[in-house]
Scaffold this motif. Structure first.
Motif, PDB file in Angstrom:
ATOM      1  N   PRO A  54      -8.366  -2.560   7.227  1.00  0.00           N
ATOM      2  CA  PRO A  54      -7.218  -2.320   8.122  1.00  0.00           C
ATOM      3  C   PRO A  54      -7.614  -2.685   9.556  1.00  0.00           C
ATOM      4  O   PRO A  54      -8.653  -3.315   9.774  1.00  0.00           O
ATOM      5  CB  PRO A  54      -6.959  -0.833   7.971  1.00  0.00           C
ATOM      6  CG  PRO A  54      -8.239  -0.239   7.485  1.00  0.00           C
ATOM      7  CD  PRO A  54      -9.121  -1.343   6.963  1.00  0.00           C
ATOM      8  N   ARG A  63      -4.487  -6.990  13.898  1.00  0.00           N
ATOM      9  CA  ARG A  63      -3.394  -7.217  14.839  1.00  0.00           C
ATOM     10  C   ARG A  63      -3.283  -8.706  15.138  1.00  0.00           C
ATOM     11  O   ARG A  63      -4.245  -9.306  15.634  1.00  0.00           O
ATOM     12  CB  ARG A  63      -3.642  -6.473  16.161  1.00  0.00           C
ATOM     13  CG  ARG A  63      -3.485  -4.957  16.060  1.00  0.00           C
ATOM     14  CD  ARG A  63      -2.036  -4.571  15.784  1.00  0.00           C
ATOM     15  NE  ARG A  63      -1.853  -3.135  15.622  1.00  0.00           N
ATOM     16  CZ  ARG A  63      -1.917  -2.484  14.456  1.00  0.00           C
ATOM     17  NH1 ARG A  63      -2.181  -3.135  13.334  1.00  0.00           N
ATOM     18  NH2 ARG A  63      -1.705  -1.181  14.404  1.00  0.00           N
ATOM     19  N   LYS A 107       0.851  -1.210   0.000  1.00  0.00           N
ATOM     20  CA  LYS A 107       0.000   0.000   0.000  1.00  0.00           C
ATOM     21  C   LYS A 107       0.877   1.248   0.000  1.00  0.00           C
ATOM     22  O   LYS A 107       1.679   1.452   0.917  1.00  0.00           O
ATOM     23  CB  LYS A 107      -0.909  -0.001   1.234  1.00  0.00           C
ATOM     24  CG  LYS A 107      -1.766   1.252   1.352  1.00  0.00           C
ATOM     25  CD  LYS A 107      -2.842   1.077   2.403  1.00  0.00           C
ATOM     26  CE  LYS A 107      -2.539   1.701   3.731  1.00  0.00           C
ATOM     27  NZ  LYS A 107      -2.647   3.154   3.786  1.00  0.00           N
ATOM     28  N   LYS A 144      -7.543   8.008  -1.712  1.00  0.00           N
ATOM     29  CA  LYS A 144      -8.862   8.445  -1.224  1.00  0.00           C
ATOM     30  C   LYS A 144      -9.318   9.725  -1.923  1.00  0.00           C
ATOM     31  O   LYS A 144      -9.583  10.754  -1.279  1.00  0.00           O
ATOM     32  CB  LYS A 144      -8.842   8.654   0.297  1.00  0.00           C
ATOM     33  CG  LYS A 144      -8.464   7.419   1.100  1.00  0.00           C
ATOM     34  CD  LYS A 144      -8.634   7.657   2.580  1.00  0.00           C
ATOM     35  CE  LYS A 144      -8.266   6.471   3.436  1.00  0.00           C
ATOM     36  NZ  LYS A 144      -6.808   6.197   3.525  1.00  0.00           N
ATOM     37  N   GLY A 185       0.011  -2.922   8.815  1.00  0.00           N
ATOM     38  CA  GLY A 185       1.129  -1.982   8.788  1.00  0.00           C
ATOM     39  C   GLY A 185       2.171  -2.333   9.824  1.00  0.00           C
ATOM     40  O   GLY A 185       2.997  -3.233   9.637  1.00  0.00           O
ATOM     41  N   ARG A 186       2.115  -1.634  10.963  1.00  0.00           N
ATOM     42  CA  ARG A 186       3.176  -1.729  11.971  1.00  0.00           C
ATOM     43  C   ARG A 186       3.510  -3.124  12.473  1.00  0.00           C
ATOM     44  O   ARG A 186       4.697  -3.393  12.742  1.00  0.00           O
ATOM     45  CB  ARG A 186       2.856  -0.782  13.132  1.00  0.00           C
ATOM     46  CG  ARG A 186       3.047   0.678  12.724  1.00  0.00           C
ATOM     47  CD  ARG A 186       2.314   1.628  13.621  1.00  0.00           C
ATOM     48  NE  ARG A 186       0.876   1.501  13.461  1.00  0.00           N
ATOM     49  CZ  ARG A 186      -0.021   2.190  14.160  1.00  0.00           C
ATOM     50  NH1 ARG A 186       0.383   3.045  15.069  1.00  0.00           N
ATOM     51  NH2 ARG A 186      -1.316   2.028  13.944  1.00  0.00           N
TER      52      ARG A 186
HETATM   53  O1  C5P Z   1       0.065   0.059  11.334  1.00  0.00           O
HETATM   54  P1  C5P Z   1      -1.341  -0.319  11.065  1.00  0.00           P
HETATM   55  O2  C5P Z   1      -1.522  -1.818  10.836  1.00  0.00           O
HETATM   56  O3  C5P Z   1      -2.304   0.218  12.073  1.00  0.00           O
HETATM   57  O4  C5P Z   1      -1.651   0.376   9.665  1.00  0.00           O
HETATM   58  C1  C5P Z   1      -2.917   0.356   9.069  1.00  0.00           C
HETATM   59  C2  C5P Z   1      -2.930   1.123   7.801  1.00  0.00           C
HETATM   60  O5  C5P Z   1      -4.276   1.232   7.354  1.00  0.00           O
HETATM   61  C3  C5P Z   1      -2.411   2.555   7.903  1.00  0.00           C
HETATM   62  O6  C5P Z   1      -1.814   2.887   6.641  1.00  0.00           O
HETATM   63  C4  C5P Z   1      -3.647   3.371   8.127  1.00  0.00           C
HETATM   64  O7  C5P Z   1      -3.537   4.688   7.671  1.00  0.00           O
HETATM   65  C5  C5P Z   1      -4.659   2.604   7.281  1.00  0.00           C
HETATM   66  N1  C5P Z   1      -6.042   2.781   7.689  1.00  0.00           N
HETATM   67  C6  C5P Z   1      -6.507   2.482   8.968  1.00  0.00           C
HETATM   68  N2  C5P Z   1      -7.814   2.647   9.274  1.00  0.00           N
HETATM   69  C7  C5P Z   1      -8.668   3.089   8.356  1.00  0.00           C
HETATM   70  C8  C5P Z   1      -8.238   3.381   7.084  1.00  0.00           C
HETATM   71  C9  C5P Z   1      -6.903   3.224   6.771  1.00  0.00           C
HETATM   72  O8  C5P Z   1      -5.743   2.063   9.802  1.00  0.00           O
HETATM   73  N3  C5P Z   1      -9.930   3.184   8.664  1.00  0.00           N
END
Ligand code: C5P
Length: 239
Positions: A184, A187, A38, A66, A216-217
């Motif tokens: 998103p 975890r 992404k 977006k 992400g993280r």
């Molecule tokens: O690090 P993490 O797993 O939280 O990253 C999630 C990704 O998804 C980030 O790029 C964040 O901006 C994106 N995102 C999100 N929640 C949303 C839309 C996008 O966490 N509702």
């Protein structure tokens, strides 16, 4: 009918890193272990379309811009982006039906020429809660509004929505399996929630109806991102 996606195809890694060098190092490490990378607004504004092409040497790209503007402007912006042939791109459903139809027409024309891009709608930003929506003049609950906008996006020809993993099941039930859910807020068991409020594990998200999982993280900040991706893929495969 298309084949079900493999766990690898369903895993999307958010490259939320500040520099091109870090992003490309991550892309190199994750090659063959993720379905999509992404690229968000920050990296795209800093590095531009050429950078997207560089990332595509490692994995298909979800270009998370977006877009939200009047129909003509969004359609022209998408036309300018179609030569990149990214796998996924998104717009805001709150741009309205005419804007979504115009956007969908551009992406469908691209696919009719052999392109692969699919178009998703962001329904309600998860940063907006009930109180924020009320202050903006909306009386619906965020979940209700998201479902309403998902149905509208489908009627306008879009391919799916970005939604919370908790909403994926109701969107699938309302719109059908073929209307995709990208979620998103994922975890793996035992990892920190950080600033995400309503999280699911990869297995729960798959079982709950997500098509694509954005992580992400838990991967990008892991001591060994490749190993973290492998662990998540194994959990997805078990679900
Ligand atoms: O690090 P993490 O797993 O939280 O990253 C999630 C990704 O998804 C980030 O790029 C964040 O901006 C994106 N995102 C999100 N929640 C949303 C839309 C996008 O966490 N509702």
């Amino acid at each position: 009918m298309s084949l079900p996606l493999t766990p690898l195809e369903r895993l999307v890694v958010a490259m939320d890193v500040p520099t091109r060098a870090e992003a490309l190092a991550l892309a190199r490490t994750l090659k063959g272990r993720v379905g999509m990378l992404k690229v968000g607004l920050e990296l795209f504004c800093a590095e531009g379309p050429e950078f997207v092409k560089e990332v595509q040497a490692y994995a298909p790209v979800f270009l998370d811009l977006k877009l939200h503007d009047i129909p003509n402007t969004v359609a022209r912006a998408l036309e300018a982006l179609m030569p990149l042939d990214v796998s996924l791109i998104n717009i805001h459903a709150q741009g309205g039906p005419a804007m979504m139809e115009a956007a969908s027409a551009v992406v469908r024309a691209h696919r009719s020429r052999g392109g692969r891009t699919q178009l998703l709608a962001v329904t309600v930003l998860t940063s907006l809660d009930r109180e924020a929506l009320a202050r903006m003049g909306h009386t619906a609950e965020p979940g209700e509004m998201a479902l309403h906008l998902a149905r509208l996006a489908q009627s306008c020809g879009l391919d799916g929505v970005v939604c919370s993993p908790q909403e994926a099941g109701s969107v699938r039930d309302a719109c059908g399996e073929g209307f995709h859910r990208l979620t998103p807020g994922i975890r793996p068991q035992g990892s920190a929630a950080q600033d995400q409020a309503r999280i699911l594990t990869p297995a729960q998200a798959i079982r709950g109806g997500s098509t694509w999982l954005v992580v992400g993280r838990p991967i990008t900040q892991a001591p060994d991102p490749a190993a973290a991706a492998e662990t998540i893929l194994a959990e997805m495969a078990q679900a």
